[in-house]
Motif scaffolding. Sequence first.
Motif, PDB file in Angstrom:
ATOM      1  N   LEU A  72     -12.613 -24.600   4.486  1.00  0.00           N
ATOM      2  CA  LEU A  72     -13.306 -23.737   3.535  1.00  0.00           C
ATOM      3  C   LEU A  72     -13.434 -22.369   4.205  1.00  0.00           C
ATOM      4  CD1 LEU A  72     -16.102 -26.302   2.616  1.00  0.00           C
ATOM      5  CD2 LEU A  72     -14.046 -25.807   1.294  1.00  0.00           C
ATOM      6  N   ASP A  73     -12.531 -21.474   3.897  1.00  0.00           N
ATOM      7  CA  ASP A  73     -12.455 -20.180   4.599  1.00  0.00           C
ATOM      8  C   ASP A  73     -13.789 -19.452   4.678  1.00  0.00           C
ATOM      9  OD1 ASP A  73      -9.784 -20.368   5.247  1.00  0.00           O
ATOM     10  OD2 ASP A  73      -9.133 -19.404   3.391  1.00  0.00           O
ATOM     11  N   GLU A  74     -14.527 -19.462   3.584  1.00  0.00           N
ATOM     12  CA  GLU A  74     -15.766 -18.704   3.576  1.00  0.00           C
ATOM     13  C   GLU A  74     -16.868 -19.329   4.433  1.00  0.00           C
ATOM     14  OE1 GLU A  74     -15.967 -21.623   0.171  1.00  0.00           O
ATOM     15  OE2 GLU A  74     -14.440 -20.305   0.992  1.00  0.00           O
ATOM     16  N   LEU A  75     -16.681 -20.558   4.901  1.00  0.00           N
ATOM     17  CA  LEU A  75     -17.713 -21.238   5.681  1.00  0.00           C
ATOM     18  C   LEU A  75     -17.317 -21.487   7.129  1.00  0.00           C
ATOM     19  CD1 LEU A  75     -18.806 -23.799   2.969  1.00  0.00           C
ATOM     20  CD2 LEU A  75     -19.972 -21.704   3.616  1.00  0.00           C
ATOM     21  N   ARG A  76     -16.132 -21.099   7.536  1.00  0.00           N
ATOM     22  CA  ARG A  76     -15.703 -21.331   8.919  1.00  0.00           C
ATOM     23  C   ARG A  76     -16.627 -20.609   9.886  1.00  0.00           C
ATOM     24  NH1 ARG A  76      -9.136 -20.954   8.805  1.00  0.00           N
ATOM     25  NH2 ARG A  76      -8.869 -22.781   7.531  1.00  0.00           N
ATOM     26  N   GLY A  77     -16.878 -21.244  11.028  1.00  0.00           N
ATOM     27  CA  GLY A  77     -17.679 -20.622  12.065  1.00  0.00           C
ATOM     28  C   GLY A  77     -19.171 -20.778  11.873  1.00  0.00           C
ATOM     29  N   GLU A  78     -19.601 -21.534  10.861  1.00  0.00           N
ATOM     30  CA  GLU A  78     -21.027 -21.743  10.652  1.00  0.00           C
ATOM     31  C   GLU A  78     -21.371 -23.191  10.969  1.00  0.00           C
ATOM     32  OE1 GLU A  78     -22.568 -20.106   7.105  1.00  0.00           O
ATOM     33  OE2 GLU A  78     -21.369 -18.295   7.262  1.00  0.00           O
ATOM     34  N   ASN A  79     -22.548 -23.618  10.545  1.00  0.00           N
ATOM     35  CA  ASN A  79     -22.947 -24.986  10.846  1.00  0.00           C
ATOM     36  C   ASN A  79     -22.791 -25.926   9.650  1.00  0.00           C
ATOM     37  OD1 ASN A  79     -25.104 -24.123   9.292  1.00  0.00           O
ATOM     38  ND2 ASN A  79     -26.626 -25.165  10.537  1.00  0.00           N
ATOM     39  N   TYR A  80     -22.045 -25.530   8.648  1.00  0.00           N
ATOM     40  CA  TYR A  80     -21.818 -26.355   7.459  1.00  0.00           C
ATOM     41  C   TYR A  80     -20.322 -26.521   7.237  1.00  0.00           C
ATOM     42  CZ  TYR A  80     -21.355 -27.652   2.553  1.00  0.00           C
ATOM     43  OH  TYR A  80     -21.012 -28.294   1.392  1.00  0.00           O
ATOM     44  N   PHE A  81     -19.918 -27.747   6.941  1.00  0.00           N
ATOM     45  CA  PHE A  81     -18.544 -27.993   6.513  1.00  0.00           C
ATOM     46  C   PHE A  81     -18.506 -29.304   5.748  1.00  0.00           C
ATOM     47  CE2 PHE A  81     -18.828 -29.825  10.746  1.00  0.00           C
ATOM     48  CZ  PHE A  81     -18.189 -31.058  10.640  1.00  0.00           C
ATOM     49  N   VAL A  82     -17.375 -29.575   5.131  1.00  0.00           N
ATOM     50  CA  VAL A  82     -17.165 -30.834   4.435  1.00  0.00           C
ATOM     51  C   VAL A  82     -16.210 -31.667   5.272  1.00  0.00           C
ATOM     52  CG1 VAL A  82     -16.232 -31.926   2.351  1.00  0.00           C
ATOM     53  CG2 VAL A  82     -17.624 -29.852   2.159  1.00  0.00           C
ATOM     54  N   LEU A  83     -16.582 -32.922   5.490  1.00  0.00           N
ATOM     55  CA  LEU A  83     -15.757 -33.863   6.243  1.00  0.00           C
ATOM     56  C   LEU A  83     -15.069 -34.800   5.266  1.00  0.00           C
ATOM     57  CD1 LEU A  83     -15.167 -34.890   9.218  1.00  0.00           C
ATOM     58  CD2 LEU A  83     -16.822 -36.691   8.685  1.00  0.00           C
ATOM     59  N   SER A  84     -13.774 -35.027   5.471  1.00  0.00           N
ATOM     60  CA  SER A  84     -13.000 -35.949   4.644  1.00  0.00           C
ATOM     61  C   SER A  84     -12.551 -37.128   5.484  1.00  0.00           C
ATOM     62  CB  SER A  84     -11.766 -35.229   4.077  1.00  0.00           C
ATOM     63  OG  SER A  84     -10.932 -36.151   3.391  1.00  0.00           O
ATOM     64  N   SER A  85     -12.575 -38.307   4.882  1.00  0.00           N
ATOM     65  CA  SER A  85     -12.079 -39.489   5.588  1.00  0.00           C
ATOM     66  C   SER A  85     -10.560 -39.455   5.706  1.00  0.00           C
ATOM     67  CB  SER A  85     -12.512 -40.765   4.866  1.00  0.00           C
ATOM     68  OG  SER A  85     -11.901 -40.846   3.592  1.00  0.00           O
ATOM     69  N   LEU A  86      -9.938 -38.581   4.934  1.00  0.00           N
ATOM     70  CA  LEU A  86      -8.481 -38.474   4.890  1.00  0.00           C
ATOM     71  C   LEU A  86      -8.034 -37.093   5.348  1.00  0.00           C
ATOM     72  CD1 LEU A  86      -8.162 -40.007   1.342  1.00  0.00           C
ATOM     73  CD2 LEU A  86      -7.647 -41.171   3.491  1.00  0.00           C
ATOM     74  N   PRO A  87      -6.825 -36.975   5.886  1.00  0.00           N
ATOM     75  CA  PRO A  87      -6.304 -35.648   6.229  1.00  0.00           C
ATOM     76  C   PRO A  87      -6.281 -34.747   4.997  1.00  0.00           C
ATOM     77  CG  PRO A  87      -4.892 -37.362   7.116  1.00  0.00           C
ATOM     78  CD  PRO A  87      -5.888 -38.039   6.210  1.00  0.00           C
ATOM     79  N   PHE A  88      -6.287 -33.457   5.207  1.00  0.00           N
ATOM     80  CA  PHE A  88      -6.417 -32.479   4.134  1.00  0.00           C
ATOM     81  C   PHE A  88      -5.462 -32.729   2.972  1.00  0.00           C
ATOM     82  CE2 PHE A  88      -5.314 -28.243   2.333  1.00  0.00           C
ATOM     83  CZ  PHE A  88      -6.509 -28.034   1.669  1.00  0.00           C
ATOM     84  N   ALA A  89      -4.229 -33.069   3.235  1.00  0.00           N
ATOM     85  CA  ALA A  89      -3.238 -33.253   2.170  1.00  0.00           C
ATOM     86  C   ALA A  89      -3.590 -34.408   1.239  1.00  0.00           C
ATOM     87  CB  ALA A  89      -1.852 -33.471   2.766  1.00  0.00           C
TER      88      ALA A  89
END
Length: 148
Positions: A72-89
């Motif tokens: 998520l480009d707008e959130l890189r470098g912060e303390n929030y992200f989304v984790l996926s059980s699967l690779p991005f594709a």
Amino acid sequence: MSKRLIFILLILGVTTSAFAQEKNMWKTLSNVTVEKSFDEILSIDVEHYNFASQVKALNGKEISLEGWMIPLDELRGENYFVLSSLPFANCFFCGGAGPETVAEVFSKKEVKFTEKKVKVTGILTLNSDDPLRLMYILNDVEVQEVKD
């Protein structure tokens, strides 16, 4: 069978079961059903989640999940992200899986985006009704890269 052997087998069974549960936490979290209803305020159909008892038992508990950060480009470098059980594709947002395969992550420290698999450990919050949030939210998370 001796009492000592029974005791050892019981200990091995408990240890193996606990280890297996951690390794398959995404599988446990997949025990959820989805109901849709129309939201008058948002004017759209929204999903409500009904969690199985084994998932409800994890609410408020510390768990670990392994997976990949969704870029998520707008959130890189912060303390929030989304984790996926699967690779991005193959992730939920890319059409390869359902909403039970992703979690919102709030880390204790700033995290830099990586394409490598990570392990997160934090406190699980279940979200069954807020349509603006994911169904799984992890707070106070520590992030580690997974060494294959």
